[in-house]
Design an enzyme around this catalytic site. Sequence first.
Site, short mmCIF file in Angstrom:
data_model
loop_
_atom_site.label_atom_id
_atom_site.label_comp_id
_atom_site.label_asym_id
_atom_site.label_seq_id
_atom_site.Cartn_x
_atom_site.Cartn_y
_atom_site.Cartn_z
N ARG B 229 0.86 -1.18 0.00
CA ARG B 229 0.00 0.00 0.00
C ARG B 229 0.89 1.23 0.00
NH1 ARG B 229 -4.02 -2.27 -1.46
NH2 ARG B 229 -5.99 -2.52 -0.32
N HIS B 277 -0.42 0.65 -9.81
CA HIS B 277 -1.18 -0.17 -8.85
C HIS B 277 -1.87 -1.34 -9.56
CE1 HIS B 277 -3.43 -0.20 -4.73
NE2 HIS B 277 -3.17 -1.42 -5.17
#
Lengths: 314, 314
Positions: B229, B277
């Site tokens: 993350r 991502h």
Amino acid sequence: MTLLVATASWASDVWAERFRAALPGRRIVIHGEAFDPADIAYVAAWKQPPGALAGLPNLRAVFGLGAGVDYIMEDPDLPGVPVVRVIDPDLTNRMSEYVVLHCLAHLRQFRRYEAQQRAGVWEDDRQQPAARDVRVGLLGLGELGMDAGRKLAVMGFDVAGWSRSAKAAEGIRSFAGEAELPAFLARTDILVVLLPLTPATEGFVDRRLLAGLARDGRLGGPILINAGRGRLQVETDILAALDDGTLKAATLDVFQTEPLPAASRLWTHPQVTVTPHNAAMSDPAAVTAHVARQIARLEAGQTPEGLVDRARGY
Amino acid sequence: MTLLVATASWASDVWAERFRAALPGRRIVIHGEAFDPADIAYVAAWKQPPGALAGLPNLRAVFGLGAGVDYIMEDPDLPGVPVVRVIDPDLTNRMSEYVVLHCLAHLRQFRRYEAQQRAGVWEDDRQQPAARDVRVGLLGLGELGMDAGRKLAVMGFDVAGWSRSAKAAEGIRSFAGEAELPAFLARTDILVVLLPLTPATEGFVDRRLLAGLARDGRLGGPILINAGRGRLQVETDILAALDDGTLKAATLDVFQTEPLPAASRLWTHPQVTVTPHNAAMSDPAAVTAHVARQIARLEAGQTPEGLVDRARGY
């Protein structure tokens, strides 16, 4: 029982030093130096200069310093002595690093995302296939092909291999012989070439072979990876196949002429990745230790590990 | 027993269609549509809009649609119902594809050889380390870290992992807790971050942590890969560490703000690889099937698979 070091492209003196360390007490000479040809019992060769194998009346064996021995088998001066190739787990691991890296780089569109980064673009591919959706075909199932295949299967790829004779390997679907080549090609999205170079395999990767690869894959067209030998491939055919869409991309570590000539279109073709024949470099310490072990076996009357089958040529 | 789809960045209507297919006969509504809040038993969330979890008196569970659930745990409107995260072998495999690809790309100097190809240079690295010479450290040993670690070990890397509590895994040296963090970092050449984002891990990858990585490795300096993350990392610290040589390179799939803002120096830093991502995208079919199975378990009085521990936050 002198060992002669005969290498063209690698530093002979560095190899000679390494052999002196691996074979203490044994005389090591270098091709081009003055020595008595009758003293030479062994040659350690890597692309030996012409004539290096001629006129050695007491030669007992020739050792190749890389995974392939094509340059030895093709030497017109090679006498009928045992030829021994390197078996080096380190070299095998390095080849698998290269093969897995480049299969994953194609799967995960490494170059696409690099180009996006350069352009400052944030965009992903919602249709990204997973490794299990992609069929890798290993052309050649020797020690290198088997290890790469096993590791590709661990990464999730759908792996098959083709070889002259059927091979059993867990997780790798085996195809064998001319008769099964078309079926092997037709289920292959990424073709990984790891064949030995022999008169039978020279120019094997040609237009016709490439045209047989899968057209229904998830990568937008078949991909070629050659980490075997350059003369397995016909480069004009590869370029034509890239230009007309028969191939989507190619990653080439080996070339018909090395270093790859500056004029080759392979350097600049947008769908081609060129590496300088470094997929699996021999580890000099492992190679010299292997040669020392095999000399001990020969002198004990045992069969050396890595003995080349003269009829097959590898 | 209606299911509410509440997603910000992914197309809610597409998810709703998929849930209708996975949960035939059940009513599926989308946040923003008109519906009776008392009907909602389940929410399927991905970065749900503010307030989406508020005022649902009969809510029984919240399902995250990705591997992490940080965005659910941080929602001030989250009631005390079970939170369930995705357990998807396909997502795990894709994460391992990404991690192994980028570890191998650093090991085998992918970008160096690309630059050489662009420049028409044929030159190899005689000092090329093998995977066994390179120590990978996994920060986080959950399902993703374990699978990536196992595959990195198959490729030959020297693998260790760090987690809150000690984990046993073949081929992975385990370090645990704050006390063992310095020793873990000091033996790490490539740090792979796969921690969950919780109040305890936010900003964990900072200047101090990076300064603890190995200085004696074979890659010319430590390398950071974050596929966890973005808010685990302090990007100003990463840039400073790259600029002063504390870090040699970084491959980042996640960022403090996503999409990565155009002004970020990470886009253009020569030692940084940016991906959007997409290291491990959820497979919508697998996710909706998982949610359908867990709803069945909940309604049968069983504990759902992937139940989040509220105290740990993941």
